[in-house]
Design an enzyme around this catalytic site. Sequence first.
Site, PDB file in Angstrom:
ATOM      1  N   ASP A 293     -11.201 -16.072  27.079  1.00 15.57           N
ATOM      2  CA  ASP A 293     -10.745 -15.257  25.943  1.00 15.57           C
ATOM      3  C   ASP A 293     -10.978 -13.794  26.302  1.00 15.57           C
ATOM      4  OD1 ASP A 293     -10.044 -14.218  23.474  1.00 15.57           O
ATOM      5  OD2 ASP A 293     -11.776 -15.014  22.394  1.00 15.57           O
TER       6      ASP A 293
ATOM      7  N   GLN B  21     -15.571 -11.440  14.379  1.00 14.62           N
ATOM      8  CA  GLN B  21     -14.116 -11.347  14.215  1.00 14.62           C
ATOM      9  C   GLN B  21     -13.771 -10.790  12.827  1.00 14.62           C
ATOM     10  OE1 GLN B  21     -11.816 -11.943  16.407  1.00 14.62           O
ATOM     11  NE2 GLN B  21     -12.826 -13.105  18.014  1.00 14.62           N
TER      12      GLN B  21
ATOM     13  N   CYS C 253      -7.584  -0.268   0.292  1.00 16.18           N
ATOM     14  CA  CYS C 253      -6.748  -0.744   1.408  1.00 16.18           C
ATOM     15  C   CYS C 253      -6.272  -2.165   1.132  1.00 16.18           C
ATOM     16  CB  CYS C 253      -7.580  -0.701   2.675  1.00 16.18           C
ATOM     17  SG  CYS C 253      -6.856  -1.581   4.056  1.00 16.18           S
TER      18      CYS C 253
ATOM     19  N   CYS D 263      -0.706   5.984   7.034  1.00 17.45           N
ATOM     20  CA  CYS D 263      -2.002   5.477   7.500  1.00 17.45           C
ATOM     21  C   CYS D 263      -1.862   4.875   8.892  1.00 17.45           C
ATOM     22  CB  CYS D 263      -2.507   4.429   6.519  1.00 17.45           C
ATOM     23  SG  CYS D 263      -4.046   3.653   7.018  1.00 17.45           S
TER      24      CYS D 263
ATOM     25  N   CYS E 194      -5.274 -11.785  23.648  1.00 15.87           N
ATOM     26  CA  CYS E 194      -4.898 -10.815  22.608  1.00 15.87           C
ATOM     27  C   CYS E 194      -3.830  -9.868  23.143  1.00 15.87           C
ATOM     28  CB  CYS E 194      -6.121 -10.050  22.121  1.00 15.87           C
ATOM     29  SG  CYS E 194      -7.022  -9.245  23.443  1.00 15.87           S
TER      30      CYS E 194
ATOM     31  N   CYS F 208      -1.859   0.266   9.545  1.00 14.58           N
ATOM     32  CA  CYS F 208      -0.749  -0.694   9.560  1.00 14.58           C
ATOM     33  C   CYS F 208       0.455  -0.076  10.267  1.00 14.58           C
ATOM     34  CB  CYS F 208      -0.327  -1.040   8.134  1.00 14.58           C
ATOM     35  SG  CYS F 208      -1.513  -2.078   7.269  1.00 14.58           S
TER      36      CYS F 208
ATOM     37  N   CYS G 264       0.841  -1.196   0.000  1.00 16.06           N
ATOM     38  CA  CYS G 264       0.000   0.000   0.000  1.00 16.06           C
ATOM     39  C   CYS G 264       0.877   1.246   0.000  1.00 16.06           C
ATOM     40  CB  CYS G 264      -0.876  -0.011   1.243  1.00 16.06           C
ATOM     41  SG  CYS G 264      -1.790   1.508   1.483  1.00 16.06           S
TER      42      CYS G 264
ATOM     43  N   TYR H   5     -15.840 -14.805  28.975  1.00 15.89           N
ATOM     44  CA  TYR H   5     -15.635 -13.732  27.990  1.00 15.89           C
ATOM     45  C   TYR H   5     -16.035 -14.274  26.606  1.00 15.89           C
ATOM     46  CZ  TYR H   5     -12.487 -12.457  31.831  1.00 15.89           C
ATOM     47  OH  TYR H   5     -11.946 -12.212  33.065  1.00 15.89           O
TER      48      TYR H   5
ATOM     49  N   GLU I 295     -20.561 -13.451  29.459  1.00 16.49           N
ATOM     50  CA  GLU I 295     -20.155 -12.283  28.673  1.00 16.49           C
ATOM     51  C   GLU I 295     -20.854 -11.045  29.238  1.00 16.49           C
ATOM     52  OE1 GLU I 295     -18.340 -11.185  25.931  1.00 16.49           O
ATOM     53  OE2 GLU I 295     -19.461  -9.306  26.117  1.00 16.49           O
TER      54      GLU I 295
HETATM   55  N1  SAH Z   1     -14.532 -15.330  21.967  1.00 19.50           N
HETATM   56  C1  SAH Z   1     -15.363 -14.184  21.742  1.00 19.50           C
HETATM   57  C2  SAH Z   1     -14.631 -12.865  21.758  1.00 19.50           C
HETATM   58  C3  SAH Z   1     -13.913 -12.536  23.007  1.00 19.50           C
HETATM   59  S1  SAH Z   1     -13.355 -10.872  23.021  1.00 19.50           S
HETATM   60  C4  SAH Z   1     -16.055 -14.306  20.391  1.00 19.50           C
HETATM   61  O1  SAH Z   1     -15.508 -14.913  19.507  1.00 19.50           O
HETATM   62  O2  SAH Z   1     -17.101 -13.725  20.230  1.00 19.50           O
HETATM   63  C5  SAH Z   1     -13.539 -10.515  24.734  1.00 19.50           C
HETATM   64  C6  SAH Z   1     -14.965 -10.403  25.202  1.00 19.50           C
HETATM   65  O3  SAH Z   1     -14.967 -10.161  26.616  1.00 19.50           O
HETATM   66  C7  SAH Z   1     -15.746  -9.249  24.587  1.00 19.50           C
HETATM   67  O4  SAH Z   1     -16.919  -9.765  24.023  1.00 19.50           O
HETATM   68  C8  SAH Z   1     -16.074  -8.335  25.796  1.00 19.50           C
HETATM   69  O5  SAH Z   1     -17.335  -7.724  25.680  1.00 19.50           O
HETATM   70  C9  SAH Z   1     -16.051  -9.308  26.947  1.00 19.50           C
HETATM   71  N2  SAH Z   1     -15.763  -8.775  28.292  1.00 19.50           N
HETATM   72  C10 SAH Z   1     -15.006  -7.706  28.623  1.00 19.50           C
HETATM   73  N3  SAH Z   1     -14.883  -7.611  29.971  1.00 19.50           N
HETATM   74  C11 SAH Z   1     -15.589  -8.646  30.496  1.00 19.50           C
HETATM   75  C12 SAH Z   1     -15.821  -9.099  31.832  1.00 19.50           C
HETATM   76  N4  SAH Z   1     -15.311  -8.456  32.880  1.00 19.50           N
HETATM   77  N5  SAH Z   1     -16.570 -10.204  31.998  1.00 19.50           N
HETATM   78  C13 SAH Z   1     -17.084 -10.879  30.939  1.00 19.50           C
HETATM   79  N6  SAH Z   1     -16.894 -10.485  29.654  1.00 19.50           N
HETATM   80  C14 SAH Z   1     -16.150  -9.397  29.428  1.00 19.50           C
END
Ligand code: SAH
Length: 504
Positions: free
Chosen positions: A433, A322, A164, A78, A460, A81, A72, A351, A372
């Site tokens: 997660d 995602q 992009c 930008c 992440c 990236c 790019c 999560y 969640e």
């Molecule tokens: N595996 C999930 C994505 C996880 S991303 C999927 O594929 O959909 C992390 C997630 O944690 C987000 O959805 C966010 O809203 C949630 N989150 C953030 N803080 C949190 C908490 N204290 N308790 C529960 N969920 C939470």
Amino acid sequence: MYNKDDRLTVSITDTGIDGEGIGKIDGYTLFIKDAVLGDTVEAKIMKAKKNYAYARLEKVIAPSPFRVTPKCEFARSCGGCQIQALDYNAQLKFKADKVRNNLLRIGHFSEEELEAKMEPIVGMDDPYHYRGKAQFPFGTDKNGNVITGFYAGRTHNIIANTDCALGVEDNREILGIILDHMKKHNIPAYNETIGKGLIRHALIRKGFATGELMVCLVINLGKNDATKTSTLQRRSNTYGGAYEYIPEQGELIASLAKIPGMTSISVSINNEKTNVIMGTEIHTLWGQPVIHDTIHMCDTKDGFRVSDEGISYAISPLSFYQVNPKQTERLYSLALDYAGLTGKESVWDLYCGIGTISLFLAKKAKQVYGVEIIPQAIDDARENARNNGIDNASFFVGKAEEVLPEFYEKESGRTGSSVLSSSMLTPDVIVVDPPRKGCDEACLSTMLQMNPDRIVYVSCDSATLARDLRILVDGGYKLKNIRPVDMFPHSVHVETAVLLIKEV
Ligand code: SAH
């Protein structure tokens, strides 16, 4: 010590956490954005401190063997990236090193242990055009022409670019049609400074597995309801008598609808002076309110060969999904593998978002419990479960660090608990997660009390991952596998999947 505007020649010997090149002169450290490991560069100091300075890359004197010409032309300016000028294999090495270094320094794991447990990073075969979602801001250039593109790093100045290298190729045609329509009918782009103008953003999504396309135009109708109603003339046109939100809307829709795969065209109304892109009021103008996509399970032992089995998702303009579905398949297949399911297990997925991992797990486990914080995501998770005929996943709204301890406290004291609550109390596997800040301590300590056979940690942010793994390992678990996955090529981000097993 050096001063602002000093020019220096320096060799780049390291890469910083934001992808910047790092060079040293007599112990004085320079952080130079856009300089690549192995370059010799001329840099100009922008901000000098006692032991270090931030400098700007003025000239590459001798390019690094890892330096490549970015695909790019706007890669440097930008904000999207950070490391496109670094060869992709060198990017992967940088990311794997970042995970390893955090586990060493923050997690205090030994070199030998990491050597034995870390598997090679999972990169992309083709690290371009991987994003299934993009949001393009609209604005006006200095000659008064409407433009769209991306924000320059750390600013809201728009760099005009409809092509992009990370987005899908359809973006260019879609944005071209919108820009042409705006020019032809004199439709103003939104001006954030004064809060006026109609078109704010275009959200474009594509389902990679289905080829379905979605366009949602975010528009500003002004604060005042009177303006709003006068702007909207009810028209009985061929598009079902919809409100006319955009001048000559029918013509715009007809052009967009011709694009192969176009499935959903909508507007989102956002009249607020805010950096939040989407407004919550959505109106479908043409086609369906959602597009569909499928996340397939992969064989992680066979080069991530994609299987026929998968979960399909309905995605609305406001849904979380995602952005890199290809690597999501790989990361979540790895998590599923690590979970080691045979069909008898009860599993918590903390999560859980819209339940992407939960539904993968549910196909192979006896029962899955997702937690969640965002209620809308849980609604989507439940609907996704229904649409895929999955009836062994239950979802709870709340903070993981509250839902889990409260449940454990209440149920573990009770005698004669139901079968359901006892399988929830003693799960076989817990998957987490979390967002970048990692897991809360209250969550980690309840996980330890629940004492599952296996814990799968998808992360992440490898710094908070390292911190949390140390707590879990000190609490009686041992590292079994660690595998970084590159979900965002050309950025500095890296995901990691980790399997911990109970020490016996
Ligand atoms: N595996 C999930 C994505 C996880 S991303 C999927 O594929 O959909 C992390 C997630 O944690 C987000 O959805 C966010 O809203 C949630 N989150 C953030 N803080 C949190 C908490 N204290 N308790 C529960 N969920 C939470």
